[in-house]
Design a protein around this motif. Sequence first.
Motif, PDB file in Angstrom:
ATOM      1  N   TYR A 152       2.475   1.798  -3.466  1.00 44.49           N
ATOM      2  CA  TYR A 152       1.586   1.827  -4.626  1.00 44.49           C
ATOM      3  C   TYR A 152       1.713   3.150  -5.374  1.00 44.49           C
ATOM      4  N   GLU A 153       2.193   3.071  -6.623  1.00 47.47           N
ATOM      5  CA  GLU A 153       2.405   4.221  -7.509  1.00 47.47           C
ATOM      6  C   GLU A 153       3.414   5.225  -6.942  1.00 47.47           C
TER       7      GLU A 153
ATOM      8  N   SER B  76       0.828  -1.209   0.000  1.00 51.66           N
ATOM      9  CA  SER B  76       0.000   0.000   0.000  1.00 51.66           C
ATOM     10  C   SER B  76       0.861   1.257   0.000  1.00 51.66           C
TER      11      SER B  76
ATOM     12  N   HIS C  76      -1.068  -3.383 -11.444  1.00 53.98           N
ATOM     13  CA  HIS C  76      -1.346  -2.105 -12.095  1.00 53.98           C
ATOM     14  C   HIS C  76      -0.006  -1.483 -12.484  1.00 53.98           C
TER      15      HIS C  76
ATOM     16  N   ARG D 207      -2.803  -3.894  -6.718  1.00 51.46           N
ATOM     17  CA  ARG D 207      -1.789  -2.846  -6.608  1.00 51.46           C
ATOM     18  C   ARG D 207      -0.517  -3.212  -7.362  1.00 51.46           C
TER      19      ARG D 207
END
Length: 250
Positions: A188-189, A185, A223, A220
């Motif tokens: 993520y990105e 988390s 992606h 997650r």
Amino acid sequence: MENIKDKLTTCKLAGIQKSYELILEEARQNNMSYEDFFERLLDEELLSRDNNRFNRLMKKANFPNIKTLEQFNYARAPFVKKTDIASYAALEFIEQRKNIIFIGVQGTGKTHLSIGLGVEACKKGKSVLFTSAASLGNRLSEAQNENVMSKFLDRIKKVDLLIIDELGYVELPAATTNLMFQIFSERYEKGSIIVTTNLEFGEWTKVFHDQRMTTAIIDRLIHNCKIFSFDGPSYRLNDHVNLKSNSLKI
């Protein structure tokens, strides 16, 4: 000369200090201009700093051993295209915060390639952390027990590339997987992850136990992700069989 060395030490110019006499002699022999002489000294200092930075990053990466992409035998792993790996060795995926998943049977080169990409990242000045899934789970549990979870997560969040090896080889306690979910988390990105695993996605509930959390983690990860399938035979097993066969012939 000693006065110059003392001043170089004071200014922390270790690269110049180490090569000063050699470059000075070179300058005298080649009638080098002051400008060229000065540039050679600066080049040596920059090279020294790059080497020192690379060594520091390699040490902090915590690789179990050193494997390079050049050492990988693609002839024994036809399911992986050299051009595909080479394109990721340019490290644009780190700049773009993409993930990579190496998925397939044990002994097919997943760990080798993940370390190789990590070494390339260190060469380019990127921070890397390599850990097995089991080791990461243990460290998360220790951090929670010692009340330093926030500090540990900050460190994980700041590295340019996180490599999680052998996801699925060892079943993790449910409490540990809840903590590991925070890792996915947090990044993520925001930061790239390389995961090596022997389990198909449908089997990841064996690791994370909870179906909803497993789905959230996979969502997650995949992606903005490149998935490499290692569906060939284990070359480590083949090596063992061949070695055993040869020994029997002696």
